[in-house]
Design an enzyme around this catalytic site. Sequence first.
Site, PDB file in Angstrom:
ATOM      1  N   ARG A  32      35.736  36.208  43.387  1.00 24.09           N
ATOM      2  CA  ARG A  32      35.846  35.077  42.463  1.00 24.09           C
ATOM      3  C   ARG A  32      37.100  34.261  42.783  1.00 24.09           C
ATOM      4  NH1 ARG A  32      35.554  38.349  36.938  1.00 24.09           N
ATOM      5  NH2 ARG A  32      36.574  39.835  38.314  1.00 24.09           N
ATOM      6  N   LYS A  70      42.138  38.228  39.116  1.00 26.06           N
ATOM      7  CA  LYS A  70      42.519  39.623  38.877  1.00 26.06           C
ATOM      8  C   LYS A  70      44.023  39.768  38.699  1.00 26.06           C
ATOM      9  CE  LYS A  70      39.949  42.594  38.815  1.00 26.06           C
ATOM     10  NZ  LYS A  70      39.079  43.036  37.678  1.00 26.06           N
ATOM     11  N   TYR A 108      43.660  37.522  34.408  1.00 23.91           N
ATOM     12  CA  TYR A 108      43.446  38.810  33.743  1.00 23.91           C
ATOM     13  C   TYR A 108      44.608  39.724  34.107  1.00 23.91           C
ATOM     14  CZ  TYR A 108      38.495  37.831  32.711  1.00 23.91           C
ATOM     15  OH  TYR A 108      37.322  37.313  32.217  1.00 23.91           O
ATOM     16  N   HIS A 126      45.377  43.060  31.868  1.00 22.38           N
ATOM     17  CA  HIS A 126      45.083  44.436  31.398  1.00 22.38           C
ATOM     18  C   HIS A 126      46.306  45.336  31.538  1.00 22.38           C
ATOM     19  CE1 HIS A 126      40.840  43.624  30.754  1.00 22.38           C
ATOM     20  NE2 HIS A 126      40.812  43.026  31.927  1.00 22.38           N
ATOM     21  N   GLU A 147      42.668  38.144  28.806  1.00 24.43           N
ATOM     22  CA  GLU A 147      41.913  39.039  27.935  1.00 24.43           C
ATOM     23  C   GLU A 147      42.486  39.204  26.535  1.00 24.43           C
ATOM     24  OE1 GLU A 147      43.630  40.078  30.565  1.00 24.43           O
ATOM     25  OE2 GLU A 147      44.976  41.662  29.903  1.00 24.43           O
ATOM     26  N   ASP A 159      34.402  50.702  32.931  1.00 23.36           N
ATOM     27  CA  ASP A 159      35.775  50.186  33.085  1.00 23.36           C
ATOM     28  C   ASP A 159      36.695  50.700  31.981  1.00 23.36           C
ATOM     29  OD1 ASP A 159      34.506  48.642  31.150  1.00 23.36           O
ATOM     30  OD2 ASP A 159      35.674  46.861  31.612  1.00 23.36           O
TER      31      ASP A 159
HETATM   32  N1  LIG Z   1      31.443  47.252  34.259  1.00 23.52           N
HETATM   33  C1  LIG Z   1      31.726  45.971  34.150  1.00 23.52           C
HETATM   34  O1  LIG Z   1      31.759  45.234  35.146  1.00 23.52           O
HETATM   35  C2  LIG Z   1      32.024  45.365  32.814  1.00 23.52           C
HETATM   36  C3  LIG Z   1      32.052  43.970  32.652  1.00 23.52           C
HETATM   37  C4  LIG Z   1      32.272  43.456  31.355  1.00 23.52           C
HETATM   38  C5  LIG Z   1      32.477  44.328  30.272  1.00 23.52           C
HETATM   39  N2  LIG Z   1      32.471  45.685  30.503  1.00 23.52           N
HETATM   40  C6  LIG Z   1      32.646  46.677  29.422  1.00 23.52           C
HETATM   41  O2  LIG Z   1      31.477  46.748  28.622  1.00 23.52           O
HETATM   42  C7  LIG Z   1      31.829  47.343  27.364  1.00 23.52           C
HETATM   43  C8  LIG Z   1      31.225  46.544  26.216  1.00 23.52           C
HETATM   44  O3  LIG Z   1      31.873  45.277  26.146  1.00 23.52           O
HETATM   45  P1  LIG Z   1      31.459  44.180  25.059  1.00 23.52           P
HETATM   46  O4  LIG Z   1      32.155  42.922  25.463  1.00 23.52           O
HETATM   47  O5  LIG Z   1      30.011  44.164  24.850  1.00 23.52           O
HETATM   48  O6  LIG Z   1      32.164  44.776  23.756  1.00 23.52           O
HETATM   49  P2  LIG Z   1      31.810  44.402  22.234  1.00 23.52           P
HETATM   50  O7  LIG Z   1      33.009  44.737  21.438  1.00 23.52           O
HETATM   51  O8  LIG Z   1      31.234  43.028  22.153  1.00 23.52           O
HETATM   52  O9  LIG Z   1      30.618  45.423  21.855  1.00 23.52           O
HETATM   53  C9  LIG Z   1      30.801  46.810  21.772  1.00 23.52           C
HETATM   54  C10 LIG Z   1      29.815  47.354  20.741  1.00 23.52           C
HETATM   55  O10 LIG Z   1      29.870  48.788  20.809  1.00 23.52           O
HETATM   56  C11 LIG Z   1      29.619  49.249  19.495  1.00 23.52           C
HETATM   57  N3  LIG Z   1      29.972  50.662  19.391  1.00 23.52           N
HETATM   58  C12 LIG Z   1      31.212  51.243  19.305  1.00 23.52           C
HETATM   59  N4  LIG Z   1      31.091  52.582  19.228  1.00 23.52           N
HETATM   60  C13 LIG Z   1      29.762  52.871  19.280  1.00 23.52           C
HETATM   61  C14 LIG Z   1      28.994  54.063  19.223  1.00 23.52           C
HETATM   62  N5  LIG Z   1      29.576  55.273  19.107  1.00 23.52           N
HETATM   63  N6  LIG Z   1      27.628  53.978  19.302  1.00 23.52           N
HETATM   64  C15 LIG Z   1      27.030  52.782  19.416  1.00 23.52           C
HETATM   65  N7  LIG Z   1      27.703  51.603  19.444  1.00 23.52           N
HETATM   66  C16 LIG Z   1      29.051  51.654  19.375  1.00 23.52           C
HETATM   67  C17 LIG Z   1      30.442  48.304  18.630  1.00 23.52           C
HETATM   68  O11 LIG Z   1      30.042  48.339  17.279  1.00 23.52           O
HETATM   69  C18 LIG Z   1      30.160  46.964  19.306  1.00 23.52           C
HETATM   70  O12 LIG Z   1      29.046  46.295  18.710  1.00 23.52           O
HETATM   71  C19 LIG Z   1      33.374  47.391  27.361  1.00 23.52           C
HETATM   72  O13 LIG Z   1      33.785  48.677  27.728  1.00 23.52           O
HETATM   73  C20 LIG Z   1      33.743  46.394  28.440  1.00 23.52           C
HETATM   74  O14 LIG Z   1      35.019  46.666  28.968  1.00 23.52           O
HETATM   75  C21 LIG Z   1      32.261  46.200  31.741  1.00 23.52           C
END
Ligand SMILES: NC(=O)c1ccc[n+]([C@@H]2O[C@H](COP(=O)([O-])OP(=O)(O)OC[C@H]3O[C@@H](n4cnc5c(N)ncnc54)[C@H](O)[C@@H]3O)[C@@H](O)[C@H]2O)c1
Length: 371
Positions: A15, A75, A94, A96, A118, A270
Amino acid sequence: MKIAVPKEIKNHEYRVALTPTGARELVARGHEVTVQAGAGEGAGFPDADYEAAGARLEGDVAKVWSEAELILKVKEPQPEEVARLSKGQTLFTYLHLAAEEDLTRGLMESGATCIAYETITAPQGGLPLLAPMSTVAGRMAVQAGAHSLEKAQGGAGVLLPGVPGVAPARVTVIGGGVVGENAARMALGLGAEVTVLDKSIPRLETLDDRYQGRMKTVFSTADSLEEAVRESDLIIGAVLVPGAAAPKLITRAMLADMKPGSVLVDVAIDQGGCFETSKPTTHAEPTYVVDGVVHYCVANMPGAVARTSTQALTNATMPFVVALADKGWKQALADDAHFAEGLNVHEGQVTYPAVADAFGLDCVETAKLIG
Ligand SMILES: NC(=O)c1ccc[n+]([C@@H]2O[C@H](COP(=O)([O-])OP(=O)(O)OC[C@H]3O[C@@H](n4cnc5c(N)ncnc54)[C@H](O)[C@@H]3O)[C@@H](O)[C@H]2O)c1
């Protein structure tokens, strides 16, 4: 203002922090934009497009950094980049930091003003510069999961929508936030049978209302997780507990109840991952198999679609970049309390409480610096 856009150097990061469209806007407002030669190539933006937009191309990375007042990145800076930062410069990227003590101390020593994407908030709640990447990852999760269900990838050989006379696959999304909603939406669009589990009733209400019952919403409990494990062909982990590692919602023992060749996509990897058997993978080798279950655990999913991700990210960052360039960091943050939450480090001092707490450092209130 003199604005610089270095080429990202983190492994497999394609990116770029500014598109030619963004460069054109900044130049039109009277700013000087320097783009490191080749910075946009990985995202499909050739040098010529930046030149046509009025930016200056620079091949010497040392000059890109040293001559800038405002540095735009994607990053967190790598050690050699931290060494290039100096007092009087503003870095917008970003960061973190709460998980990175060396980086935090390095940025403090640089004397620079460091604003993190973030931690900026929005008046309506949420994290506006994280959401676009969650949207990308959520949408990609279904694409990745569908591919992993193919036989050649170790999957059960199941087509998500089924065909006439053959039932569609069952997809469960754990966590119905930004990632989860986008994943569920894609799975619905592909014709799968979709269930979303969440701990938040308001969130489940929103999803039920928005999709008019076309996806099932279920409160997340040990029972509902066990049922998901038994019934699903594809499970997408999308939970987030702010400020904490992801809870391990599916244990290794539970894999024995899954259908052979079913797929786990752990988007929360992550934050440590929400399945016990998850370990971070890369786009070069995205999956591995444990007890007959395919795991996809790529920690930087948006990197695979660098062009879309760059456009989505820069759409969200651009208003903040314009404010920084037009007004300087102090006035830009003073004018916008949500933007001010982005300040993490200034001239050797940490200004973000969670970062200071993480490493036992003093925290200076941003309000005192900009007031
Ligand atoms: N791998 C990647 O490339 C990548 C990219 C973007 C985001 N992410 C990750 O994805 C994850 C989700 O991000 P998001 O932006 O959707 O967050 P978000 O806060 O919008 O949503 C998270 C949801 O999880 C729910 N939750 C919490 N504990 C729970 C449980 N025990 N059971 C069921 N639901 C539960 C919350 O109520 C919330 O609705 C984060 O860890 C973020 O860092 C990863």
